[in-house]
Design a protein around this motif. Structure first.
Motif, PDB file in Angstrom:
ATOM      1  N   GLY B 279      26.405  48.232  36.816  1.00  0.00           N
ATOM      2  CA  GLY B 279      25.384  48.429  35.738  1.00  0.00           C
ATOM      3  C   GLY B 279      24.969  47.504  34.709  1.00  0.00           C
ATOM      4  O   GLY B 279      24.098  47.461  34.027  1.00  0.00           O
ATOM      5  N   GLY B 280      25.649  45.967  34.877  1.00  0.00           N
ATOM      6  CA  GLY B 280      25.363  44.874  34.222  1.00  0.00           C
ATOM      7  C   GLY B 280      26.309  45.050  32.864  1.00  0.00           C
ATOM      8  O   GLY B 280      26.848  46.118  32.421  1.00  0.00           O
ATOM      9  N   ALA B 281      26.576  43.952  32.285  1.00  0.00           N
ATOM     10  CA  ALA B 281      27.349  43.898  31.108  1.00  0.00           C
ATOM     11  C   ALA B 281      26.649  43.321  29.872  1.00  0.00           C
ATOM     12  O   ALA B 281      25.877  42.201  30.052  1.00  0.00           O
ATOM     13  N   PRO B 282      26.789  43.886  28.788  1.00  0.00           N
ATOM     14  CA  PRO B 282      25.910  43.349  27.904  1.00  0.00           C
ATOM     15  C   PRO B 282      26.515  42.123  26.973  1.00  0.00           C
ATOM     16  O   PRO B 282      27.690  42.259  27.154  1.00  0.00           O
ATOM     17  N   GLY B 288      18.878  41.505  19.738  1.00  0.00           N
ATOM     18  CA  GLY B 288      18.306  41.829  20.892  1.00  0.00           C
ATOM     19  C   GLY B 288      18.897  42.458  22.183  1.00  0.00           C
ATOM     20  O   GLY B 288      20.327  42.336  21.727  1.00  0.00           O
ATOM     21  N   VAL B 289      18.538  42.991  23.135  1.00  0.00           N
ATOM     22  CA  VAL B 289      19.346  43.376  24.013  1.00  0.00           C
ATOM     23  C   VAL B 289      19.378  42.499  25.310  1.00  0.00           C
ATOM     24  O   VAL B 289      18.539  42.078  25.781  1.00  0.00           O
ATOM     25  N   CYS B 290      20.831  41.841  25.591  1.00  0.00           N
ATOM     26  CA  CYS B 290      20.664  41.336  26.633  1.00  0.00           C
ATOM     27  C   CYS B 290      22.057  41.591  27.817  1.00  0.00           C
ATOM     28  O   CYS B 290      23.082  41.785  27.510  1.00  0.00           O
ATOM     29  N   ILE B 291      21.429  42.075  28.794  1.00  0.00           N
ATOM     30  CA  ILE B 291      22.176  42.530  30.024  1.00  0.00           C
ATOM     31  C   ILE B 291      22.486  41.643  31.065  1.00  0.00           C
ATOM     32  O   ILE B 291      21.507  41.204  31.708  1.00  0.00           O
ATOM     33  N   ILE B 292      23.642  41.147  31.455  1.00  0.00           N
ATOM     34  CA  ILE B 292      24.090  40.326  32.633  1.00  0.00           C
ATOM     35  C   ILE B 292      24.385  41.011  33.730  1.00  0.00           C
ATOM     36  O   ILE B 292      25.454  41.761  33.526  1.00  0.00           O
ATOM     37  N   CYS B 293      23.803  41.067  34.917  1.00  0.00           N
ATOM     38  CA  CYS B 293      24.151  41.658  35.926  1.00  0.00           C
ATOM     39  C   CYS B 293      24.972  40.754  36.969  1.00  0.00           C
ATOM     40  O   CYS B 293      24.873  39.797  37.081  1.00  0.00           O
ATOM     41  N   ALA B 301      21.579  48.843  40.910  1.00  0.00           N
ATOM     42  CA  ALA B 301      22.280  48.222  39.870  1.00  0.00           C
ATOM     43  C   ALA B 301      21.361  47.793  38.687  1.00  0.00           C
ATOM     44  O   ALA B 301      21.555  47.823  37.728  1.00  0.00           O
ATOM     45  N   ILE B 302      20.386  47.374  39.201  1.00  0.00           N
ATOM     46  CA  ILE B 302      19.051  46.706  38.436  1.00  0.00           C
ATOM     47  C   ILE B 302      18.530  47.916  37.396  1.00  0.00           C
ATOM     48  O   ILE B 302      18.407  47.800  36.282  1.00  0.00           O
ATOM     49  N   ARG B 303      18.504  49.136  38.437  1.00  0.00           N
ATOM     50  CA  ARG B 303      17.796  50.236  37.690  1.00  0.00           C
ATOM     51  C   ARG B 303      18.814  50.597  36.528  1.00  0.00           C
ATOM     52  O   ARG B 303      18.402  51.035  35.378  1.00  0.00           O
ATOM     53  N   ASN B 304      20.189  50.819  36.962  1.00  0.00           N
ATOM     54  CA  ASN B 304      20.926  51.084  35.742  1.00  0.00           C
ATOM     55  C   ASN B 304      21.216  50.417  34.504  1.00  0.00           C
ATOM     56  O   ASN B 304      21.296  50.628  33.460  1.00  0.00           O
TER      57      ASN B 304
END
Lengths: 333, 333
Positions: B279-282, B288-293, B301-304
């Motif tokens: 689901g990605g890691a912040p 701001g919001v930054c999510i690394i997948c 996974a990208i949807r999540n």
């Protein structure tokens, strides 16, 4: 070969510790064992073997608790661990085995300075299973503030160990890092990479490896500092427990008639994995053989550790470490 | 909330990346997505959705390769990752999601200095399964040369994340070490222990924890530096693969009629475990919001990750991190 066995070390000492000694003595006829600890308890545990010339008892009155600080060796002067190191320092024994306090065992090496010529700091090596067969990981806890030359020596010592004890002819060495490219990681690993690349080990040095390489067995010897290595080892045990529990729940609830077969198979997997960790881990770099066992060691684990200690001596691991380290140019390490 | 999605990042980009965006937009009606990358490829991947007002395309001509150094952002001036950060720095978007080069994503935060007020260094947090339910581990690779105040802030940020995103009311914090007693480990962890004990977090600070505590879920938030955390995470994946393979071999060869049931069950276990990581890691600490997948992210996974980014904003994680850090006396951290 005479080996001192810390009869008081381990969660269940001295019963299974002494039982392991009896089994090892039966297995290897040239093994002489000095049991160190409370004479009465050891004699009782030996039972019918109490009179055997294969077992010598050296009496001590104190024990290092599993939670005591390593420095306790300085204040408690008659512990079984302290006596084991004294016996090795005075050449009364050629090896020692303990399932007691790991920190105190390591401290014994530092206090006695009983190092192989050229060694800066000893390191604990463990053999762990990988998809490509057993690999060596060191250090897993002796040295949590490493310098680059320590890590370099772990590579040299670990590769001798892999060759002599695992039979891997030209062991490859990897440096545990957070990426494979040069320049990755922190100052310590960058400096260590330079040392390896400038050394006679460069041909067998694979460069940086990552966490996922460990259980894939990408190289034969994984070098890291005792802080990272210890956490890696214990995290691995935790994942194993979690995954086997999840697998057991998943598989057993999916099955009907063959549940018991699956259950037995999963128990075997857990047993085999844990087994590899229970033969004890050598503290490499010590002038003499020092094997540190898991606190929960049973008689079979102690037997294996004693036999491994004897093989360590027979296979000239320490002599070969000394000559490997001699080849390191002093300007480099 | 508008989120920039790096359409070119990931092993299979842009196909599944764009597909994940379409799914997330269907799921969350208030989500606006800016797809960053090659306009033609993105338009083709969007298909029938190409005209939808939910998707904006920002064209870029370059991509950061998975093996390129993070500093590439300084020389390649029109990459999708670089553009995502620029959009966030100019407040065109409130969040960004990428399955591309983790090092470059982290470098983007450092180059733009887009930190929440009070934050010294951002850290990547992952949610991993434990025997007690999900736990937070950070940092897993943003910062491999940590100072004590960084680790302290990871504890503060991780506990806000655990509360707001995992619903754990009073998350406990543990400091990853090689033993639980005070004084264990290296200078960094000893200094960090002091910071926690002198802070307003002391009541929820459990002290040192060991590797085995992670998958046992002894605490809710595990604090470590990015070097150790990254290796721990990748070693865990390796153990999982090894153990599931051993379990599969063992169980399947032991069974006769119900082999297929066991096989399906084991696949489910592997899927569930991996799922939690996809689901990605912040990157916590970014304003701001930054999510690394994961590079291997599929559409799901990208949807999540996109939905998680929206929840991160909705749940006021960053505002609460800012006020948590304000409570840290400046004399301490």
């Amino acid at each position: 070969m005479r080996i001192a066995l810390d009869a008081m070390g381990g969660d269940f000492a001295p019963g299974p510790i002494v039982a392991g000694a009896v089994q090892a003595a039966q297995e290897n006829e040239s093994l002489q064992i000095t049991l160190v600890g409370d004479r009465d308890q050891i004699t009782a545990a030996l039972g019918a073997d109490a009179g055997s010339p294969r077992f010598e008892i050296v009496h001590t009155t104190q024990v290092v608790g599993m939670d005591e600080k390593p420095t306790v060796l300085r204040t408690k002067r008659d512990t079984s661990i302290g006596k084991c190191w004294e016996l090795m320092a005075t050449r009364k024994v050629q090896g020692l085995v303990s399932a007691g306090n790991t920190g105190a065992m390591t401290a014994g090496a530092l206090f006695t300075k009983l190092f192989i010529k050229g060694v800066k700091r000893p390191g604990i090596a463990v053999v762990i299973p990988s998809l490509q067969g057993p690999v060596v990981l060191l250090d897993v806890g002796a040295n949590s503030s490493c310098k680059a030359e320590h890590l370099f020596q772990y590579g040299a010592m670990g590769s001798v160990y892999a060759r002599q004890m695992l039979g891997i002819e030209n062991p490859t060495i990897g440096l545990m890092n957070i990426g494979t490219e040069e320049g990755k990681g922190n100052d310590l690993v960058r400096e260590t990479l330079d040392l390896f690349q400038a050394s006679h080990l460069r041909d067998r040095f694979h460069g940086n490896v990552e966490g996922r390489d460990l259980y894939q067995g990408t190289v034969n010897v994984f070098v890291t500092d005792g802080f990272v290595g210890n956490i890696v080892l214990k995290v691995s045990e935790g994942v194993l427990d979690l995954v086997l529990k999840l697998a057991a729940n998943g598989v057993l609830s999916a099955l009907d008639k063959e549940k018991h077969l699956a259950e037995a198979a999963l128990r075997r997997v857990a047993h085999e994995y844990h087994h590899s960790a229970t033969g004890g881990a050598p503290l490499l770099g010590v002038d003499g053989v020092c094997i540190i066992c898991h606190g929960s060691s049973n008689d079979r684990a102690i037997r294996n550790a004693l036999l491994r200690a004897a093989r360590h001596g027979d296979n000239k691991v320490n002599e070969l470490i000394a000559s490997e380290l001699e080849r390191t140019p002093t300007s480099v390490a």
